[in-house]
Design a protein around this motif. Structure first.
Motif, mmCIF file in Angstrom:
data_model
loop_
_atom_site.group_PDB
_atom_site.id
_atom_site.type_symbol
_atom_site.label_atom_id
_atom_site.label_comp_id
_atom_site.label_asym_id
_atom_site.label_seq_id
_atom_site.Cartn_x
_atom_site.Cartn_y
_atom_site.Cartn_z
ATOM 1 N N ALA A 3 0.839 -1.201 0.000
ATOM 2 C CA ALA A 3 0.000 0.000 0.000
ATOM 3 C C ALA A 3 0.868 1.243 0.000
ATOM 4 N N ILE A 4 0.395 2.267 -0.714
ATOM 5 C CA ILE A 4 1.047 3.576 -0.785
ATOM 6 C C ILE A 4 0.073 4.614 -0.249
ATOM 7 N N SER A 5 0.519 5.394 0.725
ATOM 8 C CA SER A 5 -0.294 6.494 1.253
ATOM 9 C C SER A 5 0.491 7.788 1.113
ATOM 10 N N LEU A 6 -0.036 8.707 0.314
ATOM 11 C CA LEU A 6 0.541 10.043 0.188
ATOM 12 C C LEU A 6 -0.395 11.025 0.876
ATOM 13 N N SER A 7 0.110 11.694 1.916
ATOM 14 C CA SER A 7 -0.708 12.651 2.681
ATOM 15 C C SER A 7 -2.021 12.005 3.127
ATOM 16 N N GLU A 55 -3.275 -3.772 13.970
ATOM 17 C CA GLU A 55 -3.037 -4.663 15.107
ATOM 18 C C GLU A 55 -3.526 -6.073 14.812
ATOM 19 N N ALA A 56 -4.646 -6.179 14.105
ATOM 20 C CA ALA A 56 -5.217 -7.493 13.821
ATOM 21 C C ALA A 56 -4.309 -8.335 12.929
ATOM 22 N N LEU A 57 -3.477 -7.680 12.110
ATOM 23 C CA LEU A 57 -2.571 -8.401 11.198
ATOM 24 C C LEU A 57 -1.149 -8.478 11.731
ATOM 25 N N ARG A 58 -0.966 -8.115 12.989
ATOM 26 C CA ARG A 58 0.383 -8.049 13.563
ATOM 27 C C ARG A 58 1.209 -9.303 13.260
ATOM 28 N N ASP A 59 0.622 -10.474 13.443
ATOM 29 C CA ASP A 59 1.354 -11.735 13.307
ATOM 30 C C ASP A 59 0.952 -12.517 12.059
ATOM 31 N N SER A 60 0.254 -11.881 11.144
ATOM 32 C CA SER A 60 -0.242 -12.582 9.962
ATOM 33 C C SER A 60 0.806 -12.648 8.858
ATOM 34 N N PRO A 61 0.896 -13.771 8.133
ATOM 35 C CA PRO A 61 1.778 -13.827 6.965
ATOM 36 C C PRO A 61 1.296 -12.930 5.834
ATOM 37 N N LEU A 62 0.060 -12.438 5.925
ATOM 38 C CA LEU A 62 -0.487 -11.535 4.911
ATOM 39 C C LEU A 62 -0.290 -10.064 5.277
ATOM 40 N N ARG A 63 0.484 -9.781 6.285
ATOM 41 C CA ARG A 63 0.728 -8.395 6.676
ATOM 42 C C ARG A 63 1.366 -7.645 5.506
ATOM 43 N N PRO A 64 0.754 -6.536 5.046
ATOM 44 C CA PRO A 64 1.271 -5.848 3.852
ATOM 45 C C PRO A 64 2.499 -4.994 4.151
ATOM 46 N N SER A 65 3.239 -4.687 3.102
ATOM 47 C CA SER A 65 4.292 -3.676 3.162
ATOM 48 C C SER A 65 3.671 -2.325 2.849
ATOM 49 N N VAL A 66 4.215 -1.266 3.453
ATOM 50 C CA VAL A 66 3.598 0.057 3.361
ATOM 51 C C VAL A 66 4.645 1.115 3.044
ATOM 52 N N TYR A 67 4.286 2.011 2.126
ATOM 53 C CA TYR A 67 5.066 3.226 1.846
ATOM 54 C C TYR A 67 4.203 4.424 2.212
ATOM 55 N N MET A 68 4.771 5.333 2.999
ATOM 56 C CA MET A 68 4.045 6.540 3.390
ATOM 57 C C MET A 68 4.914 7.770 3.163
ATOM 58 N N GLY A 125 4.352 5.685 13.761
ATOM 59 C CA GLY A 125 4.744 5.100 15.037
ATOM 60 C C GLY A 125 4.034 3.792 15.322
ATOM 61 N N HIS A 126 2.763 3.723 14.978
ATOM 62 C CA HIS A 126 1.963 2.522 15.225
ATOM 63 C C HIS A 126 2.484 1.348 14.402
ATOM 64 N N LEU A 127 2.717 1.559 13.114
ATOM 65 C CA LEU A 127 3.185 0.470 12.257
ATOM 66 C C LEU A 127 4.580 0.013 12.649
ATOM 67 N N ARG A 128 5.429 0.959 13.017
ATOM 68 C CA ARG A 128 6.777 0.572 13.449
ATOM 69 C C ARG A 128 6.732 -0.243 14.731
ATOM 70 N N ALA A 129 5.881 0.155 15.663
ATOM 71 C CA ALA A 129 5.772 -0.577 16.918
ATOM 72 C C ALA A 129 5.265 -2.000 16.692
ATOM 73 N N LEU A 130 4.451 -2.186 15.657
ATOM 74 C CA LEU A 130 3.914 -3.505 15.341
ATOM 75 C C LEU A 130 4.847 -4.334 14.459
ATOM 76 N N GLY A 131 5.963 -3.753 14.029
ATOM 77 C CA GLY A 131 6.936 -4.489 13.238
ATOM 78 C C GLY A 131 6.632 -4.590 11.762
ATOM 79 N N TYR A 132 5.822 -3.676 11.241
ATOM 80 C CA TYR A 132 5.501 -3.701 9.814
ATOM 81 C C TYR A 132 6.718 -3.331 8.968
ATOM 82 N N ASP A 133 6.733 -3.837 7.745
ATOM 83 C CA ASP A 133 7.699 -3.408 6.740
ATOM 84 C C ASP A 133 7.235 -2.050 6.215
ATOM 85 N N LEU A 134 7.743 -0.992 6.808
ATOM 86 C CA LEU A 134 7.298 0.369 6.519
ATOM 87 C C LEU A 134 8.449 1.188 5.965
ATOM 88 N N THR A 135 8.194 1.823 4.827
ATOM 89 C CA THR A 135 9.095 2.853 4.301
ATOM 90 C C THR A 135 8.387 4.176 4.485
#
Length: 257
Positions: A136-140, A183-196, A213-223
């Motif tokens: 997923a890509i989120s701009l603003s 939070e619901a996908l925290r441990d899921s193999p389907l957890r998406p990668s995110v660009y913001m 901050g939320h995604l980083r705390a949950l261990g997401y692959d976040l750029t």
């Protein structure tokens, strides 16, 4: 790129609607990766084509781009209104794959992106329909539905937000709450990668910062990126290029620019 403007009937919406479609012409093998690119609250399905060079950017990546009309429904199944989330996240990918056999049906080749309201919709697609969207890509992005439902009076009357999300008190923890969805996908193999990305002068900056901050705390692959800028296409036209480089690395793209 082939550019199509497609008028079609949506069973989910129960009405005719429209999308802009970009299809690669230089694909030599396999099927096309696909980005469902969503518009903002004051826009429609044609604004990405009008305000950016998405045609040229996508051609460099051999990337198909689907730009649907999302109305003013905030990509939700509205409390009083139309089921925009079901349309965009579930009906539309299946329908587009039937219309355009060039599109890959693999999750790892299917992405969502958007600006402002569309940034919310893109992240919601990836978090609430992760079997379909891998990135997923989120701009603003307007990413905090609870904040919007309670404090969105500058954008629209309060009864509008209640029609979209329901009463503000019920939004935290609901299907429309992206923080809960993450939070619901925290441990899921389907957890998406995110660009913001968000501009530091954007009125939605704090929402992006909270989600970062939320995604980083949950261990997401976040750029995550931020830079000076406010809420306008001048910046989104530039940042969608960086987002596409993250989505489809240069070596996977089309050498014929």
């Amino acid at each position: 790129m082939a550019h199509l403007v497609v008028d079609f009937y949506s069973d989910t919406l129960g009405m005719e609607t429209r999308m802009h479609v970009l299809l690669p012409e230089c694909l030599t093998e396999g099927k096309a990766k696909t980005l469902y690119l969503l518009h903002g609250m004051s826009d429609n399905e044609g604004l990405w084509m009008r305000r950016t060079s998405i045609d040229r950017y996508a051609a460099a990546k051999n990337l198909a781009v689907i730009m649907p009309d999302g109305g003013l429904g905030w990509y939700t199944d509205m409390r009083c209104g139309l089921p925009w989330f079901t349309f965009v996240a579930r009906e539309l990918p299946a329908l587009c794959r039937r219309f355009f056999p060039i599109l890959s049906d693999r999750r790892e080749d299917t992405f969502a992106g958007g600006v402002s309201m569309g940034g919310y919709g893109a992240l919601k697609c990836a978090l609430r329909a992760p079997e379909t969207f891998s990135r997923a890509i989120s701009l603003s992005g307007a990413l905090d539905a609870a904040d919007i439902a309670a404090n969105g009076g500058a954008l629209a009357p309060q009864n509008f937000w209640e029609d979209v999300f329901g009463p503000a008190a019920g939004v935290p923890g609901s299907e429309n709450d992206l923080f809960t969805a993450a939070e619901a996908l925290r441990d899921s193999p389907l957890r998406p990668s995110v660009y913001m990305w968000c501009g530091t002068e954007d009125f939605l900056y704090n929402m992006s910062a909270r989600m970062r901050g939320h995604l980083r705390a949950l261990g997401y692959d976040l750029t995550y990126e931020e830079s000076p800028g406010d809420h306008q296409w001048l910046y989104w036209d530039k940042k969608i290029v960086d987002a596409l480089d993250w989505l489809v690395p240069e070596e996977e793209g089309n050498p014929w620019r």
